[in-house]
Scaffold this motif. Structure first.
Motif, PDB file in Angstrom:
ATOM      1  N   MET A  77       0.841  -1.200   0.000  1.00  0.00           N
ATOM      2  CA  MET A  77       0.000   0.000   0.000  1.00  0.00           C
ATOM      3  C   MET A  77       0.869   1.240   0.000  1.00  0.00           C
ATOM      4  SD  MET A  77      -1.033   2.632   2.255  1.00  0.00           S
ATOM      5  CE  MET A  77      -1.362   2.133   3.947  1.00  0.00           C
ATOM      6  N   THR A  78       0.454   2.247  -0.759  1.00  0.00           N
ATOM      7  CA  THR A  78       1.065   3.568  -0.635  1.00  0.00           C
ATOM      8  C   THR A  78      -0.038   4.616  -0.725  1.00  0.00           C
ATOM      9  OG1 THR A  78       2.989   4.901  -1.225  1.00  0.00           O
ATOM     10  CG2 THR A  78       1.627   4.137  -3.043  1.00  0.00           C
ATOM     11  N   LYS A  79       0.346   5.859  -0.452  1.00  0.00           N
ATOM     12  CA  LYS A  79      -0.616   6.959  -0.406  1.00  0.00           C
ATOM     13  C   LYS A  79      -0.139   8.085  -1.312  1.00  0.00           C
ATOM     14  CE  LYS A  79      -0.598   5.997   4.561  1.00  0.00           C
ATOM     15  NZ  LYS A  79       0.860   5.856   4.796  1.00  0.00           N
ATOM     16  N   LEU A  80      -1.109   8.847  -1.830  1.00  0.00           N
ATOM     17  CA  LEU A  80      -0.814   9.987  -2.695  1.00  0.00           C
ATOM     18  C   LEU A  80      -1.397  11.247  -2.080  1.00  0.00           C
ATOM     19  CD1 LEU A  80      -1.820   8.451  -6.150  1.00  0.00           C
ATOM     20  CD2 LEU A  80       0.420   8.354  -5.033  1.00  0.00           C
ATOM     21  N   ASP A  81      -0.693  12.361  -2.238  1.00  0.00           N
ATOM     22  CA  ASP A  81      -1.165  13.651  -1.735  1.00  0.00           C
ATOM     23  C   ASP A  81      -1.954  14.444  -2.770  1.00  0.00           C
ATOM     24  OD1 ASP A  81       0.124  13.417   0.796  1.00  0.00           O
ATOM     25  OD2 ASP A  81       2.022  13.955  -0.143  1.00  0.00           O
ATOM     26  N   GLY A  82      -1.714  14.195  -4.045  1.00  0.00           N
ATOM     27  CA  GLY A  82      -2.293  15.003  -5.106  1.00  0.00           C
ATOM     28  C   GLY A  82      -3.809  15.058  -5.054  1.00  0.00           C
ATOM     29  N   ARG A  83      -4.359  16.254  -5.138  1.00  0.00           N
ATOM     30  CA  ARG A  83      -5.811  16.427  -5.126  1.00  0.00           C
ATOM     31  C   ARG A  83      -6.379  16.565  -6.536  1.00  0.00           C
ATOM     32  NH1 ARG A  83      -4.803  14.713  -0.541  1.00  0.00           N
ATOM     33  NH2 ARG A  83      -5.471  15.764   1.369  1.00  0.00           N
ATOM     34  N   THR A  84      -5.532  16.853  -7.513  1.00  0.00           N
ATOM     35  CA  THR A  84      -5.978  16.967  -8.899  1.00  0.00           C
ATOM     36  C   THR A  84      -5.651  15.677  -9.647  1.00  0.00           C
ATOM     37  OG1 THR A  84      -3.877  17.845  -9.723  1.00  0.00           O
ATOM     38  CG2 THR A  84      -5.473  19.434  -8.846  1.00  0.00           C
ATOM     39  N   ARG A  85      -6.351  15.455 -10.748  1.00  0.00           N
ATOM     40  CA  ARG A  85      -6.070  14.247 -11.544  1.00  0.00           C
ATOM     41  C   ARG A  85      -4.618  14.236 -12.023  1.00  0.00           C
ATOM     42  NH1 ARG A  85      -9.594  11.143 -16.132  1.00  0.00           N
ATOM     43  NH2 ARG A  85      -7.939   9.672 -16.717  1.00  0.00           N
ATOM     44  N   ALA A  86      -4.138  15.382 -12.495  1.00  0.00           N
ATOM     45  CA  ALA A  86      -2.783  15.446 -13.043  1.00  0.00           C
ATOM     46  C   ALA A  86      -1.730  15.150 -11.980  1.00  0.00           C
ATOM     47  CB  ALA A  86      -2.536  16.811 -13.671  1.00  0.00           C
ATOM     48  N   SER A  87      -1.864  15.766 -10.808  1.00  0.00           N
ATOM     49  CA  SER A  87      -0.861  15.546  -9.760  1.00  0.00           C
ATOM     50  C   SER A  87      -0.927  14.117  -9.227  1.00  0.00           C
ATOM     51  CB  SER A  87      -1.035  16.557  -8.628  1.00  0.00           C
ATOM     52  OG  SER A  87      -2.320  16.452  -8.031  1.00  0.00           O
ATOM     53  N   THR A 291      -0.027  20.366   5.022  1.00  0.00           N
ATOM     54  CA  THR A 291      -0.197  21.758   5.459  1.00  0.00           C
ATOM     55  C   THR A 291       1.137  22.488   5.377  1.00  0.00           C
ATOM     56  OG1 THR A 291      -2.014  21.164   6.929  1.00  0.00           O
ATOM     57  CG2 THR A 291      -0.893  23.239   7.380  1.00  0.00           C
ATOM     58  N   LYS A 292       2.199  21.794   5.777  1.00  0.00           N
ATOM     59  CA  LYS A 292       3.534  22.380   5.718  1.00  0.00           C
ATOM     60  C   LYS A 292       4.071  22.430   4.290  1.00  0.00           C
ATOM     61  CE  LYS A 292       4.475  20.463  10.310  1.00  0.00           C
ATOM     62  NZ  LYS A 292       5.188  19.402  11.051  1.00  0.00           N
ATOM     63  N   ASN A 293       3.563  21.539   3.442  1.00  0.00           N
ATOM     64  CA  ASN A 293       4.017  21.466   2.049  1.00  0.00           C
ATOM     65  C   ASN A 293       2.806  21.471   1.120  1.00  0.00           C
ATOM     66  OD1 ASN A 293       7.116  20.681   2.350  1.00  0.00           O
ATOM     67  ND2 ASN A 293       5.960  19.455   3.833  1.00  0.00           N
ATOM     68  N   PRO A 294       2.114  22.605   1.009  1.00  0.00           N
ATOM     69  CA  PRO A 294       0.871  22.645   0.220  1.00  0.00           C
ATOM     70  C   PRO A 294       1.065  22.308  -1.253  1.00  0.00           C
ATOM     71  CG  PRO A 294       1.576  24.860   0.845  1.00  0.00           C
ATOM     72  CD  PRO A 294       2.407  23.909   1.631  1.00  0.00           C
ATOM     73  N   HIS A 295       2.303  22.464  -1.753  1.00  0.00           N
ATOM     74  CA  HIS A 295       2.534  22.142  -3.171  1.00  0.00           C
ATOM     75  C   HIS A 295       2.365  20.656  -3.449  1.00  0.00           C
ATOM     76  CE1 HIS A 295       6.471  21.457  -1.275  1.00  0.00           C
ATOM     77  NE2 HIS A 295       6.735  20.636  -2.250  1.00  0.00           N
ATOM     78  N   TRP A 296       2.449  19.824  -2.417  1.00  0.00           N
ATOM     79  CA  TRP A 296       2.251  18.380  -2.621  1.00  0.00           C
ATOM     80  C   TRP A 296       0.841  18.084  -3.129  1.00  0.00           C
ATOM     81  CZ3 TRP A 296       4.522  16.179   2.616  1.00  0.00           C
ATOM     82  CH2 TRP A 296       5.922  16.304   2.597  1.00  0.00           C
ATOM     83  N   LEU A 297      -0.102  18.978  -2.880  1.00  0.00           N
ATOM     84  CA  LEU A 297      -1.487  18.747  -3.273  1.00  0.00           C
ATOM     85  C   LEU A 297      -1.713  18.920  -4.772  1.00  0.00           C
ATOM     86  CD1 LEU A 297      -3.236  20.697  -0.361  1.00  0.00           C
ATOM     87  CD2 LEU A 297      -2.857  18.221  -0.506  1.00  0.00           C
ATOM     88  N   THR A 298      -0.775  19.594  -5.442  1.00  0.00           N
ATOM     89  CA  THR A 298      -1.006  19.925  -6.860  1.00  0.00           C
ATOM     90  C   THR A 298       0.168  19.611  -7.782  1.00  0.00           C
ATOM     91  OG1 THR A 298      -0.265  22.191  -6.410  1.00  0.00           O
ATOM     92  CG2 THR A 298      -2.634  21.762  -6.314  1.00  0.00           C
ATOM     93  N   THR A 299       1.284  19.111  -7.241  1.00  0.00           N
ATOM     94  CA  THR A 299       2.440  18.807  -8.091  1.00  0.00           C
ATOM     95  C   THR A 299       2.988  17.427  -7.730  1.00  0.00           C
ATOM     96  OG1 THR A 299       4.190  19.630  -6.609  1.00  0.00           O
ATOM     97  CG2 THR A 299       3.063  21.248  -7.985  1.00  0.00           C
ATOM     98  N   ALA A 300       4.054  17.058  -8.415  1.00  0.00           N
ATOM     99  CA  ALA A 300       4.741  15.809  -8.104  1.00  0.00           C
ATOM    100  C   ALA A 300       6.169  16.091  -7.647  1.00  0.00           C
ATOM    101  CB  ALA A 300       4.748  14.887  -9.308  1.00  0.00           C
ATOM    102  N   GLU A 301       6.346  17.243  -7.008  1.00  0.00           N
ATOM    103  CA  GLU A 301       7.664  17.630  -6.509  1.00  0.00           C
ATOM    104  C   GLU A 301       7.691  17.509  -4.992  1.00  0.00           C
ATOM    105  OE1 GLU A 301      10.215  18.371  -8.497  1.00  0.00           O
ATOM    106  OE2 GLU A 301       8.923  18.108 -10.245  1.00  0.00           O
ATOM    107  N   VAL A 302       8.573  16.665  -4.452  1.00  0.00           N
ATOM    108  CA  VAL A 302       8.704  16.552  -3.005  1.00  0.00           C
ATOM    109  C   VAL A 302       9.780  17.494  -2.505  1.00  0.00           C
ATOM    110  CG1 VAL A 302       7.835  14.229  -2.817  1.00  0.00           C
ATOM    111  CG2 VAL A 302      10.241  14.560  -3.283  1.00  0.00           C
TER     112      VAL A 302
END
Length: 302
Positions: A77-87, A291-302
């Motif tokens: 199992m793994t988890k994803l942060d992306g909220r958009t289809r693209a991310s 919350t600390k890394n809001p860009h995780w919700l819309t990109t694939a950059e950690v």
């Protein structure tokens, strides 16, 4: 190793699961690989992970550990942060590469901790579109979500899934000896999951170590309590071989706690748990990675 059904999926998973974050805490990559393989060799088949853990190192190390015949032993199992289809699509492809597999058994939307998350994920162009497409393509087998903040947000996510007609296979949430006393997932969410046949993934049995600091209960109590609930698996972080062996022993020796034992544990933890002080993932932003890394919700950059 006792096993339990993962909801209505038809899959059985080990009573205890190996947490992905703590697995990669050791500085030595080989030690992480040793922990994963020791767990698999001793009956743990449920492996937890997340796209963002240790900037991707958790998945990379687990992927290496699953070589040499170990992949077939694991329910991964793994988890994803992306909220958009693209991310979500981009993060999933990264996870597949890091984990060195063509199929991930379960992918969960991570950190459903805002009331806006269900609408974003299930809305047009949302992440659920990516997961449904990936499932149809054979890249993932099952879909779920996780969260640690508020049971009402979990219920909102479940309601959204029902309205959209996209059934969820699993839900991950905190279940521990403190939880019944404050914003209780056990009281509010667990009955809904069992009624619907959704796999219950218990997490934070030690509340990130805070429960043991109180001295109110033993380590075995911390594991046996959520194991006594209708959980499919109790996921626990193991960053040393000693902690892993402790978790294995708790699973091997497990017997459901008596009602008297449960009452005694809850009596000892009632005052301690009343304000959420020892479950900071509910009451603070300390554990809110997105919350600390809001860009995780819309990109694939950690």
């Amino acid at each position: 190793m006792p096993t339990r059904p993962l909801g209505r999926t038809g899959v059985n998973v080990s009573l205890v699961g190996l947490g992905g974050y703590h697995m990669a805490v050791p500085k030595d990559e080989q030690e992480s690989i040793r922990l994963v393989r020791f767990a698999l060799d001793h009956g743990i088949n449920f492996l937890d992970n997340c796209w963002d853990y240790h900037d991707g190192k958790s998945e990379e190390r687990m992927g290496k550990a699953l070589q040499e015949g170990y992949r077939q032993k694991a329910f991964l199992m793994t988890k994803l942060d992306g909220r958009t289809r693209a991310s979500a699509e981009a993060q999933l492809e990264q996870s597949l590469r890091r984990l060195r597999t063509d199929v991930i058994d379960l992918v969960q939307m991570h950190e459903i901790i805002r009331m806006s998350d269900p609408e974003q994920i299930y809305g047009p162009g949302g992440a659920m579109e990516a997961l449904v497409a990936a499932k149809k393509a054979g890249k993932i087998r099952f879909i779920g979500f996780t969260g640690h903040k508020d049971p009402d947000i979990h219920l909102a996510m479940l309601q959204m899934a029902e309205r959209q007609g996209i059934p969820l296979d699993t839900v991950q949430m905190p279940l521990n000896v403190m939880d019944p006393h404050y914003r209780s997932f056990e009281k509010k969410v667990l009955p809904v999951l069992t009624e619907r046949g959704i796999g219950v993934l218990g997490m934070k049995p030690f509340a990130s170590g805070e429960i043991m600091k109180t001295g109110a209960v033993t380590a075995t109590d911390c594991l046996h309590y959520p194991m006594s609930l209708p959980t499919s698996v109790v996921i626990t972080g193991c960053d040393t071989m000693g902690v892993l062996k402790q978790a294995l022993k708790a699973a091997y020796t497990f017997q459901p706690l008596s009602s008297e034992r449960v009452s005694a544990i809850l009596a000892r933890t009632a005052e301690l748990g009343a304000t959420g002080k020892h479950e900071q993932f509910k009451t603070s932003e300390r554990f809110d990675g997105t919350t600390k890394n809001p860009h995780w919700l819309t990109t694939a950059e950690v």
